[in-house]
Design a protein around this motif. Structure first.
Motif, PDB file in Angstrom:
ATOM      1  N   ALA A 102       0.834  -1.201   0.000  1.00  0.00           N
ATOM      2  CA  ALA A 102       0.000   0.000   0.000  1.00  0.00           C
ATOM      3  C   ALA A 102       0.874   1.259   0.000  1.00  0.00           C
ATOM      4  O   ALA A 102       0.374   2.377  -0.121  1.00  0.00           O
ATOM      5  N   LEU A 103       2.184   1.056   0.141  1.00  0.00           N
ATOM      6  CA  LEU A 103       3.112   2.183   0.097  1.00  0.00           C
ATOM      7  C   LEU A 103       3.669   2.316  -1.318  1.00  0.00           C
ATOM      8  O   LEU A 103       3.726   1.345  -2.069  1.00  0.00           O
ATOM      9  N   PHE A 111      10.487   4.458   4.661  1.00  0.00           N
ATOM     10  CA  PHE A 111      10.111   3.835   5.925  1.00  0.00           C
ATOM     11  C   PHE A 111      11.258   2.970   6.455  1.00  0.00           C
ATOM     12  O   PHE A 111      11.588   3.009   7.638  1.00  0.00           O
ATOM     13  N   LEU A 115      13.230   3.404   9.937  1.00  0.00           N
ATOM     14  CA  LEU A 115      13.229   2.337  10.936  1.00  0.00           C
ATOM     15  C   LEU A 115      14.635   2.099  11.477  1.00  0.00           C
ATOM     16  O   LEU A 115      14.821   1.727  12.632  1.00  0.00           O
ATOM     17  N   LYS A 143       2.126   3.128  -6.094  1.00  0.00           N
ATOM     18  CA  LYS A 143       2.043   2.135  -5.034  1.00  0.00           C
ATOM     19  C   LYS A 143       2.613   0.801  -5.511  1.00  0.00           C
ATOM     20  O   LYS A 143       2.412   0.406  -6.655  1.00  0.00           O
TER      21      LYS A 143
ATOM     22  N   ILE B  27       6.757   3.373  12.969  1.00  0.00           N
ATOM     23  CA  ILE B  27       5.683   2.434  12.626  1.00  0.00           C
ATOM     24  C   ILE B  27       4.325   3.132  12.725  1.00  0.00           C
ATOM     25  O   ILE B  27       3.461   2.979  11.866  1.00  0.00           O
ATOM     26  N   ARG B  29       3.772   6.266  12.264  1.00  0.00           N
ATOM     27  CA  ARG B  29       3.698   7.165  11.126  1.00  0.00           C
ATOM     28  C   ARG B  29       3.294   6.439   9.856  1.00  0.00           C
ATOM     29  O   ARG B  29       2.497   6.945   9.055  1.00  0.00           O
ATOM     30  N   LYS B  30       3.833   5.258   9.687  1.00  0.00           N
ATOM     31  CA  LYS B  30       3.488   4.484   8.485  1.00  0.00           C
ATOM     32  C   LYS B  30       1.993   4.148   8.498  1.00  0.00           C
ATOM     33  O   LYS B  30       1.299   4.335   7.501  1.00  0.00           O
ATOM     34  N   LYS B  34      -0.805   5.551   5.950  1.00  0.00           N
ATOM     35  CA  LYS B  34      -1.618   4.675   5.104  1.00  0.00           C
ATOM     36  C   LYS B  34      -3.098   4.949   5.313  1.00  0.00           C
ATOM     37  O   LYS B  34      -3.888   4.948   4.379  1.00  0.00           O
ATOM     38  N   GLY B  37      -4.051   8.063   3.644  1.00  0.00           N
ATOM     39  CA  GLY B  37      -3.995   7.914   2.191  1.00  0.00           C
ATOM     40  C   GLY B  37      -5.088   7.004   1.647  1.00  0.00           C
ATOM     41  O   GLY B  37      -5.243   6.865   0.445  1.00  0.00           O
TER      42      GLY B  37
END
Lengths: 327, 274
Positions: A102-103, A111, A115, A143, B27, B29-30, B34, B37
């Motif tokens: 989905a990214l 990301f 991390l 995506k 995490i 933030r992700k 999502k 979005g």
């Protein structure tokens, strides 16, 4: 788990394992006793049929599984006692595609860098470089779910490289890709190796790839490393030509028929057949067949090949890799 | 392939080890990114509580002769219940995000990264809390538009926030624990749905505690929802609470600790090296 129990690694290799083993509860021994030394800057290919223990071995080296025997080090760091430092030093791609799709491509990299605590500037620069390397710049803001299988694999490779690892683990990175997609992945790995001292451990069942790419090859079967060496050395050891005979009646009776024959460079009995390395297959074929027949061996099939890793694999596992390859 | 990649060791020596909180924030933030979005999810999360307040609140207001304790402001009376329901829905969603990441193997990206395991849990709880807070905000706005009487002082709102965070964190922990144990989306749903009904109806969310028969009162007092609801009534809403505020604060906080502790045990078992 006790850091004080960690002994120093015997060498300064990028990857090192001594007697590394993993037995799962219930007694299934996935890896029996693995000894491995991968020098810095080299590419090592781990080959083997399904269930040989390659993925378990990689899981232990990447801190995902705890060894039940032996020890292993990455850059001299114990994979159990110094797991956090090992994680910082490695990049990993998994056998299956593991992507948060989905990214967007860029978000996946972003990301990942975050991390690992990379700064914004570092993340941007690194993501740009890697998107460029893996030829994903044009689709970086799409995506990942809209990517083709090959693009996903490339993105995973870029992600594994995001944090500038010193050791890269690629578990079947080209599984399920068409020949073009496979070639591209290897192009990138080759490019990396030209410009850095990155150490790569790759598992694959494409022998031709291992032959072209790897400095050293290890063949695993039933949880053990059965043979190891440079692809050329392993192939040379087979002889100039290889005659592969399949049939019934393999036993010790064959051995004396091929022992001390002047043209025989290697002889290996395997399950369901045997392999003879000879100076020239075309000149010796008839003689090999008659010697086998004299020993009471009934022949189903004979093939002649310039030795390659496939023959090496067959010699040491008694199987052709295709039989053991995943469907 | 003429790209030159950075290979100097300085680039490799990434400064410091990310702390629990930094990794948790990443995490979080992700997930929030999502969520923002994803137009469908965003729409659902915002519209669902609106529908509850409007349809249920208005329907009940006209149908029910308000009993003792509820006053004549039924919309205001039932707002905390909708907040609780939404927080629970958010927790279920948060559990699903985690289950999905586990089943699809995405979790392994975290596991090979040098981040503390606890931060994975905290990131998940955090993103669930965020959604619950957004929903609570929407619920209060809609409630006020519908005539609910809301008090204005900052301290009351902060106390209500503490109550909600505790409650939502507790449920988020429970949902994450269930999502850590099962590998099956259907099993997850049936386990969670089992909770859903009593959590709302066996509480003082829709009817005043003092008006309940004894057996239901006992059930309601064992339900953390009652403490969120009563606490909110006593702080930011016009009505009065049937329970002391300190008790509500204590129970919701204890619930948060309990939920996160259970989740962290389930997490530890699941993220342990094989």
């Amino acid at each position: 788990m006790n850091p004080t129990a960690a002994t120093r690694p015997p060498t300064k290799a990028a990857i090192e394992a001594r007697g590394l083993g993993k037995t799962y509860p219930g007694g299934i021994e996935a890896v029996a006793s693995l000894d491995l030394v991968v020098p810095r800057g080299s590419i090592y290919a781990l080959l083997g049929p399904n269930g040989a223990g390659k993925t378990t071995a990689v899981s232990m080296l990447t801190t995902l599984a705890t060894p039940t025997a032996g020890q292993a080090w990455i850059d001299g760091l114990d994979v159990v006692a110094d797991a956090a430092s090992v994680r910082r030093a490695i990049g990993v791609t998994f056998q299956e595609t593991v992507l948060d799709d989905a990214l967007t491509g860029r978000q996946v990299l972003e990301f990942h860098g975050r991390l690992y605590g990379q700064s914004l500037r570092e993340r941007r620069r690194r993501a740009d470089e890697l998107l460029d390397l893996t030829e994903l710049t044009d689709v970086a803001s799409r995506k990942a779910k809209h990517y083709s299988g090959g693009m996903k694999r490339r993105l995973e490779l870029a992600r594994a490289l995001m944090t500038v690892p010193s050791v890269l683990f690629l578990d079947e990175p080209t599984l399920g890709l068409d020949p073009q997609g496979r070639a591209r992945i290897w192009d990138y790995v080759r490019a990396l190796r030209r410009t850095s001292d990155l150490t790569v451990l790759v598992t694959t069942h494409y022998l031709d790839e291992a032959q072209q790419l790897a400095d050293r090859v290890g063949i695993m079967d039933a949880g053990r490393l059965v043979v190891e060496g440079s692809p050329d050395a392993l192939i040379d050891a087979l002889g100039s030509d290889t005659i592969r005979v399949r049939g019934r009646g393999v036993d010790e009776a064959l051995d004396p028929r091929f022992a001390e024959v002047e043209y025989v460079e290697s002889f290996t009995r395997v399950e369901g057949g045997f392999l003879v390395g000879v100076d020239s297959a075309s000149r010796r074929l008839a003689d090999v067949i008659s010697r086998a027949a004299d020993a009471g061996f009934s022949i189903d099939d004979v093939s002649v090949a310039k030795p390659d890793l496939g023959a090496v694999f067959f010699q040491h596992t008694g199987r052709s890799l295709r039989e053991g390859a995943p469907a | 392939m003429n790209t030159t990649l950075t290979t100097e060791p300085t680039a490799r020596a990434t400064p410091g080890r990310p702390t629990s909180l930094a990794a948790a924030a990443t995490i979080w933030r992700k997930h929030v990114g999502k969520f923002l979005g994803n137009a469908e999810e965003l729409f659902g999360v915002i519209v669902q509580p609106i529908l509850w307040v409007v349809l249920f609140g208005v329907g009940m207001r006209s149908a029910v002769a308000i009993g003792a304790g509820a006053g004549d402001d039924y919309v205001g009376f039932m707002l905390p219940g909708i907040v609780a329901l939404s927080a629970m829905g958010g927790a279920i969603g948060g559990g699903m995000v985690w289950l999905d990441e586990r089943v699809r193997g995405i979790v392994r990206e975290y596991l090979v990264a040098p981040v503390p395991r606890l931060s994975i849990l905290l990131g998940n709880v955090g993103s669930t809390l965020t959604k619950s807070l957004v929903q609570a905000f929407v619920i209060f706005i809609v409630g006020m538009l519908m005539g609910a009487v809301v008090r204005g002082d900052v301290v009351s709102w902060l106390l209500a926030l503490v109550l909600l965070v505790g409650y939502a964190a507790g449920f988020s922990g429970l949902a994450l624990a269930v999502a850590s144990i099962t590998d099956d989306l259907m099993a997850y749903h049936s386990m969670i749905m089992l909770l859903n009904l009593p959590v709302l109806f066996l509480s003082s969310a829709l009817y005043p505690l003092s008006a309940l028969p004894t057996w239901m009162k006992v059930g309601a007092l064992a339900n953390p929802t009652t403490y969120l609801v009563e606490g909110m009534r006593g702080t930011v809403l016009g009505g009065s609470s049937d329970l002391p505020l300190l008790l509500s604060l204590a129970v919701t906080s204890a619930f948060a600790v309990l939920g996160v502790a259970i989740a962290s045990r389930a997490f530890a078992a699941k993220t342990k090296r094989g």
